[in-house]
Design a protein around this motif. Structure first.
Motif, PDB file in Angstrom:
ATOM      1  N   UNK A 640     -53.726  25.888 -59.380  1.00  0.00           N
ATOM      2  CA  UNK A 640     -54.194  24.685 -59.751  1.00  0.00           C
ATOM      3  C   UNK A 640     -52.979  23.567 -58.457  1.00  0.00           C
ATOM      4  N   UNK A 641     -51.776  24.403 -57.806  1.00  0.00           N
ATOM      5  CA  UNK A 641     -50.850  23.819 -56.776  1.00  0.00           C
ATOM      6  C   UNK A 641     -51.201  23.837 -55.672  1.00  0.00           C
ATOM      7  N   UNK A 642     -51.759  25.264 -55.862  1.00  0.00           N
ATOM      8  CA  UNK A 642     -51.712  25.584 -54.367  1.00  0.00           C
ATOM      9  C   UNK A 642     -52.602  25.753 -53.347  1.00  0.00           C
ATOM     10  N   UNK A 643     -52.540  26.083 -51.876  1.00  0.00           N
ATOM     11  CA  UNK A 643     -53.477  25.832 -51.237  1.00  0.00           C
ATOM     12  C   UNK A 643     -54.814  27.061 -50.990  1.00  0.00           C
ATOM     13  N   UNK A 660     -55.162  31.865 -53.581  1.00  0.00           N
ATOM     14  CA  UNK A 660     -54.168  30.404 -53.132  1.00  0.00           C
ATOM     15  C   UNK A 660     -52.901  30.481 -53.387  1.00  0.00           C
ATOM     16  N   UNK A 661     -52.377  29.502 -52.713  1.00  0.00           N
ATOM     17  CA  UNK A 661     -51.204  30.264 -52.444  1.00  0.00           C
ATOM     18  C   UNK A 661     -50.201  28.704 -52.032  1.00  0.00           C
ATOM     19  N   UNK A 662     -48.594  28.815 -52.649  1.00  0.00           N
ATOM     20  CA  UNK A 662     -48.044  27.668 -52.466  1.00  0.00           C
ATOM     21  C   UNK A 662     -47.545  26.922 -51.701  1.00  0.00           C
ATOM     22  N   UNK A 663     -47.007  25.951 -50.876  1.00  0.00           N
ATOM     23  CA  UNK A 663     -46.879  25.826 -50.059  1.00  0.00           C
ATOM     24  C   UNK A 663     -46.447  26.738 -49.192  1.00  0.00           C
ATOM     25  N   UNK A 664     -45.273  26.653 -49.780  1.00  0.00           N
ATOM     26  CA  UNK A 664     -43.548  27.740 -49.246  1.00  0.00           C
ATOM     27  C   UNK A 664     -43.910  29.177 -49.357  1.00  0.00           C
ATOM     28  N   UNK A 689     -53.190  34.573 -45.961  1.00  0.00           N
ATOM     29  CA  UNK A 689     -52.827  33.467 -45.280  1.00  0.00           C
ATOM     30  C   UNK A 689     -51.707  32.944 -45.621  1.00  0.00           C
ATOM     31  N   UNK A 690     -50.522  32.077 -45.073  1.00  0.00           N
ATOM     32  CA  UNK A 690     -50.113  31.523 -45.493  1.00  0.00           C
ATOM     33  C   UNK A 690     -48.525  31.802 -45.761  1.00  0.00           C
TER      34      UNK A 690
END
Ligand code: GLA
Length: 740
Positions: A640-643, A660-664, A689-690
């Motif tokens: 729900x909050x990941x990119x 989905x990956x958290x910004x950090x 990615x990320x």
């Protein structure tokens, strides 16, 4: 940052990695200078100075006004191509000379520079009025450039609100009639855009009921192509967002992509126009069919916004910018709001119209036992609504269904630790209803002409303030009395015979009425959440997301179809507002049988909901549901909050792999779904990615078993080993967590 060079009269809007520039020319017109990426090493000092870039060397001089890239294109001087504004003035600004004839209505608008200001706190038209905050509260700068017609007293102010971090600009215009006579707008776009020459590859979605959000990519050809809704709602056929790039110059994760979306939920139009010069213009705003916007002397109108941006990371980057913009600047965020969208149960597919207190209580108990957090009773709880032929409009709990009152169910749902929600369809009425019997004139119709019903219902005339008031009071009373935490707000038909006391303005007035009710409800009840639904995904847009928390994307819950629908939705809108249900093994719409893990793997890509008939499941099956829901709650913050990265889109291998990956980069979710598989065709491993190269990640499956361990570097270079069992319907969801 907004800069104005007073010598060259050039405006430079500088965002994180893009710019937007225009200039006031010698005649006071606003001429577009450019929009696009900035060189990476550019600083705030680097700006366009206003050197002439519009060199019409190959255009015969007599055509010049038609090709000039004015920031606002006005009918009169421009007739060959599409305008931003077309205005009719009923009277003449100056007395006629002798022998002259009036040629009324006068249809010529010239706009000349009258000044600018930079403000914070400016808002587009129909901005949410519920008073709830959004997640990101820091003020945003808005440039307001005021233009004036030299003869008629009409002012047009072009507004540009900046969100530098996402390279996004919200554009709208304010119209002000300062004259003595009324003014009519025949065409009113919120903004026109000029894209670099050749930017003619369009990514958008199309569809219909149960097939919403089908992604499509095509080349524009010379002339105008329309994306539109001719409805009172956003519509199933198309959705008001676009991505544009030069063909062969952009891909999923690279290349320059221009994107935009409308914050409006009614009849809209996006006209994509390729000029003979290969210049691309885009005009977005109110649909001009059956359109009416009149300004009486002294009146103003502020249009809703067109949200636009530039991505330097392809279509994926455009989606991520829009998602974050929606999460931070659009979605309402009540202070006491739970951080994540709750796991929802909806009883529609379990009981349809055969509701009873007993079957709802049994469903509620089972839902609570598997981990559901919000229990929603769908259609059929009110008035004489025992089928879709009667009762719409009578928003009073039916004693036939709930002889002891709805309170008994609500109390039980609360005792079980869940929130309570109800389905409503407030804009509608069945002719067989008390409301219609009392007020047959409260529906859209033309007197003396037939009233066409669809799904046995008619549409209330939201041009009447008493109707809007009446609906608000009923819904308000329901929330108050039954402690309702959630409305699924539906709208199940298209308009016919759009006769209203508001005349042709009904297309706008309807949207204003819906927004007003939603805003007032949320203002009065900050704990209330709303889901937008319109026969599935027929009303999804940035205007709706300003006052709703999530969307019902489609009535089609078949995982095979849904994975494509969700891919289309994900182009513009974030996973946190994508309600997605797990339903029966044999799908009620497509009749296809799919395994439970596939249904969960697809639904867990959004805000998870359950729509299966829990009362018919065995204890073992319920336990399996519970284990999926427990897993979902673990990955929910990332979903729900990941990119979002669409690692593999359906078009190539009929496989969808997303991350989905958290910004950090500390946590990620990897979700893989095969719609089809050909024996002998090997899919490449999808590269993640990320992540952080140096960190080591545990890869966990649903049972919390570590199935793989690798560094971020390895995962981003080699990917996760592909499954050895590729078959149509194969799916898996994995949770990645950094351990060092
Ligand atoms: C619409 C909705 C469904 C359901 C029915 C109820 O079709 O999309 O989810 O709520 O109405 O009548």
């Amino acid at each position: 940052m907004i800069h104005f060079n007073s010598e060259t009269r050039t405006f430079n809007l500088l965002l994180r990695s893009s710019y937007y520039a225009f200039q006031v020319d010698a005649d006071g017109r606003l001429i577009h200078l450019g929009w696009g990426p900035r060189p990476q090493d550019a600083s705030g000092e680097d700006q366009i100075s206003g050197k002439p870039v519009f060199e019409p060397y190959n255009i015969p001089w007599s055509f010049i006004t038609q090709f000039r890239p004015d920031e606002v294109l006005t009918f009169g001087e421009i007739t060959s191509f599409y305008p931003t504004l077309k205005v009719s003035f009923p009277g003449l600004p100056v007395p006629l000379k002798e022998g002259e004839s009036p040629h009324l209505p006068l249809r010529d608008l010239r706009l000349r520079y009258a000044g600018y200001e930079i403000v914070t706190g400016a808002k587009p038209g129909l901005a949410p009025a519920h008073g709830l905050p959004v997640r990101e509260l820091s003020p945003r700068e808005t440039l307001r450039v005021r233009l004036q017609d030299p003869l008629q007293s009409l002012y047009v102010t072009l507004c540009y609100r900046l969100d530098p971090e996402h390279d996004i600009i919200e554009r709208w215009c304010e119209l002000e009639n300062a004259g003595q006579q009324p003014v009519s707008f025949d065409i009113c776009c919120f903004a026109s855009l000029h894209l670099p020459n050749g930017t003619n590859e369009l990514t958008s979605v199309s569809g219909t009921w149960a097939r919403e959000f089908t992604p499509q990519r095509q080349r524009l050809s010379q002339g105008v192509q329309m994306m539109e809704s001719r409805n009172l709602q956003t519509g199933h056929n198309s959705n008001p967002f676009f991505m544009l790039n030069r063909p062969g110059q952009a891909w999923e994760e690279s290349g320059v992509v221009y994107f935009g979306a409308l914050a409006y939920s009614g009849a809209w139009q996006i006209a994509l126009e390729q000029l003979p010069t290969l210049d691309i213009r885009l005009h977005a705003g109110y649909h001009p069919f059956d359109f009416q916007l009149d300004l009486a002397p002294g009146e103003r109108h502020v249009t809703p916004a067109l949200v636009i941006g530039v991505s330097l990371q392809g279509w994926g980057g455009a989606s991520r910018r829009l998602h974050d913009f929606v999460r931070r600047h659009v979605l309402p965020c009540p202070p006491q709001d739970a951080q994540w969208r709750p796991v929802l149960y909806n009883s529609w597919e379990a009981t349809y119209f055969n509701l009873s207190f007993e079957n709802q209580v049994e469903l509620a108990r089972k839902a609570a036992s598997i981990g559901v957090e919000l229990f929603c009773v769908d259609d059929g709880w009110f008035g004489a609504r025992r089928s879709d032929t009667a009762g719409l409009g009578d928003w009073v709990v039916s004693p036939d269904v709930f002889p002891g009152g709805l309170e008994l169910l609500v109390d039980e749902v609360h005792r079980l630790g869940m929130q309570f929600g109800l389905w409503v369809e407030p804009e509608m009425v069945n002719p067989d209803s008390d409301l219609y019997r009392l007020h047959p004139d409260w529906v859209l119709h033309f007197p003396g002409r037939p009233r066409t019903t669809a799904r046995n219902q008619l549409i209330l005339d939201f041009g009447r303030t008493e109707v809007v008031e009446h609906i608000f009071s009923l819904l308000d009373a329901l929330v108050e009395r039954y402690s309702i935490a959630f409305f699924k707000w539906d709208m199940n038909r298209l308009a016919t015979e759009p006769g209203s006391v508001a005349g042709k303005a009904i297309w706008r007035r309807h949207v204003e009425g819906v927004y007003r009710i939603m805003d007032r409800l949320r203002q009065q009840h900050p704990g209330l959440d709303i889901q937008t639904c319109s026969g599935g995904g027929g009303r999804i847009d940035l205007g709706m997301f300003g006052r709703t928390d999530q969307a019902w994307v489609s009535d089609n819950t078949d995982a095979f179809d849904r994975v494509r629908i969700q891919e289309g939705f994900s182009l513009a809108y974030p996973a946190c507002c994508m309600e997605a249900w797990v339903t029966h093994e044999k799908n009620h719409i497509t009749q296809r049988v799919t395994p439970l893990n596939l249904r969960f793997d697809v639904a867990m890509r959004g805000a998870l909901g359950i729509g299966s008939s829990l009362n018919e499941l065995s204890q073992a099956e319920l336990a399996e549901y519970a284990s999926f829901i427990q897993f979902y709650k673990m990955i929910r913050p990332v979903v729900q909050a990941g990119e979002l990265y669409r690692l593999e889109r359906l078009e190539e291998f009929d496989a969808s792999v997303i991350e989905y990956v958290l910004p950090d980069g500390s946590e990620a979710v990897y979700s893989e779904v095969l719609r089809d598989h050909q024996v002998g065709v090997f899919r490449p491993a999808a590269l993640l990615k990320g992540l952080q190269s140096r960190l080591v990640y545990m890869v966990l499956d649903r049972s919390n078993t570590e199935v793989y361990r690798a560094t971020g570097y390895e995962l981003m270079v080699q990917g996760i080993p592909p499954a050895m069992l590729d078959y149509p319907g194969y799916s898996r969801t994995l949770y990645l967590r950094a351990v060092q």
